[in-house]
Enzyme design. Structure first.
Site, mmCIF file in Angstrom:
data_model
loop_
_atom_site.group_PDB
_atom_site.id
_atom_site.type_symbol
_atom_site.label_atom_id
_atom_site.label_comp_id
_atom_site.label_asym_id
_atom_site.label_seq_id
_atom_site.Cartn_x
_atom_site.Cartn_y
_atom_site.Cartn_z
ATOM 1 N N GLY A 150 0.832 -1.192 0.000
ATOM 2 C CA GLY A 150 0.000 0.000 0.000
ATOM 3 C C GLY A 150 0.869 1.246 0.000
ATOM 4 O O GLY A 150 2.035 1.225 0.412
ATOM 5 N N CYS A 151 0.298 2.356 -0.455
ATOM 6 C CA CYS A 151 1.080 3.591 -0.550
ATOM 7 C C CYS A 151 1.464 4.127 0.829
ATOM 8 O O CYS A 151 2.623 4.502 1.057
ATOM 9 C CB CYS A 151 0.314 4.639 -1.349
ATOM 10 S SG CYS A 151 -1.385 4.943 -0.798
ATOM 11 N N PHE A 152 0.514 4.148 1.770
ATOM 12 C CA PHE A 152 0.848 4.611 3.117
ATOM 13 C C PHE A 152 1.875 3.706 3.795
ATOM 14 O O PHE A 152 2.834 4.197 4.397
ATOM 15 C CB PHE A 152 -0.409 4.715 3.979
ATOM 16 C CG PHE A 152 -1.333 5.837 3.614
ATOM 17 C CD1 PHE A 152 -0.876 7.144 3.515
ATOM 18 C CD2 PHE A 152 -2.678 5.601 3.390
ATOM 19 C CE1 PHE A 152 -1.732 8.190 3.189
ATOM 20 C CE2 PHE A 152 -3.547 6.627 3.070
ATOM 21 C CZ PHE A 152 -3.079 7.929 2.968
ATOM 22 N N THR A 154 4.185 2.025 2.455
ATOM 23 C CA THR A 154 5.496 2.256 1.851
ATOM 24 C C THR A 154 6.194 3.431 2.514
ATOM 25 O O THR A 154 7.348 3.325 2.956
ATOM 26 C CB THR A 154 5.361 2.503 0.338
ATOM 27 O OG1 THR A 154 4.828 1.328 -0.285
ATOM 28 C CG2 THR A 154 6.714 2.829 -0.289
#
Length: 347
Positions: A150-152, A154
């Protein structure tokens, strides 16, 4: 040998970013990589030119429906589908196909966490796509199934994992991530309308409710001798793309700013896509725009007795599509950095 690549969910933000990166990949230029089927459910029948004018090279390509039959015959399949749909398609693809899933379906190891946060049956766990985490690069080499992070998680993981592994901090972290609206995807939503987001900041899915909370805890727990408690607060900002994360945690007794900086510089010394900024410099989302970079700063708040780590990523590149292409490179044997920008777009 030419590697044929398909993208399911090609008309979404993540799918479009994967296309942008693949078109700039040296293997595409040399003919070693071919872009095959582009699929999506809601836009099937449209041309890519209608949907993505920034990709004129493939303007005449028609979006097909997303089915296992359409995706058959490809060497690599990127899945940019909503959570839950990826597993359905992935389980129909053969074991010789490299499947790189940008959804959450195969990220979590704990079935109870999956069922609590996503509300469906857990389908298993795949190799997890942050190569910068200890042991993960080796697991991704040649992998036929990859779960893109997920972006968060990362931004938060790259900010905190050196401190956790080195034992600099207590296993109780607070993470606040400010994100652009593209993280919400292309689907129409009142909350993401310009008139709702411009000139405003808004926290959402607070108090441990966000689905990325267990993923962050899982990542940090891999390098800790005890479970890591994570308090995560996402904040929506009037930006198209980018995530700025600030993470704090209580310091272990005796840890100095010099020690903390030395840990981070050593941890990331050989990492192409993580840059520890000089003392006094702060990560900015603009500086990583369109790149696969993560900029990190580590500081000590002596009065509070805490470490403060800040990171900046582009949520669509290092936070999704860039990570997916980085994992593809490792899986099929290309240079890990191939096709991935290391310089942001400014201003």
């Amino acid at each position: 040998m030419t590697i044929k690549v398909a993208i399911a969910g090609a008309s979404g933000y993540a799918g479009g970013e994967i296309l942008r990166l693949l078109l700039g990949h040296p293997a595409y230029a040399s003919g070693e990589l071919e872009i095959g089927a582009l699929t999506a459910a809601s836009t099937a029948g449209s041309t890519l030119g209608e949907l993505m004018p920034h990709i004129p090279q493939l303007a005449d390509r028609v979006i097909q429906d997303t089915t296992a039959e359409t995706l058959a015959g490809h060497d690599v399949v990127f899945l940019g589908l909503p959570h839950g749909f990826s597993a359905e398609i992935a389980l129909q693809l053969g074991p010789d196909v490299t499947v790189i899933d940008c959804a959450a379906d195969f990220r979590l190891q704990n079935a109870a966490d999956w069922e609590k946060f996503y509300g469906s049956e857990h389908q298993g766990t795949w190799p997890y796509g942050i190569p910068e985490m200890p042991g993960h690069r080796e697991a991704l080499r040649g992998a036929k199934r990859v779960a893109v992070p997920g972006c968060f998680p990362t931004g938060a993981t790259l900010a905190l994992i050196p401190a956790v592994q080195a034992g600099l901090i207590e296993p109780d972290v607070s993470v606040v991530s400010i994100t652009g609206v593209s993280g919400g995807g292309k689907k129409a939503s009142v909350a993401l309308l310009g008139s709702e987001t411009m000139g405003s900041l808004k926290a959402y899915n607070t108090s441990g409710k966000h689905r990325h909370t267990p993923e962050i805890a899982q990542n940090l727990g891999e390098v800790s001798d005890k479970p890591v408690k994570v308090s995560f607060t996402p904040v929506l900002a009037p930006l198209p793309r980018g995530i700025l994360t600030t993470a704090t945690a209580p310091l272990k007794e005796g840890v100095t700013a010099e020690q903390a900086r030395a840990v981070y510089e050593e941890f990331y010394a050989q990492e192409t896509f993580v840059h520890v900024l000089p003392e006094g410099a702060q990560p900015q989302t603009q500086a990583v725009l369109g790149s696969n970079m993560c900029h990190v700063q580590v500081e000590i708040d002596e009065e509070a007795g805490k470490v403060l780590v800040t990171s900046a990523i582009d949520n669509l590149t290092k936070g999704t599509a860039g990570a997916a292409v980085q994992c593809m490179n490792l899986s099929v044997g290309f240079d890990e950095a191939a096709g991935l920008p290391q310089v942001g777009v400014a201003p």
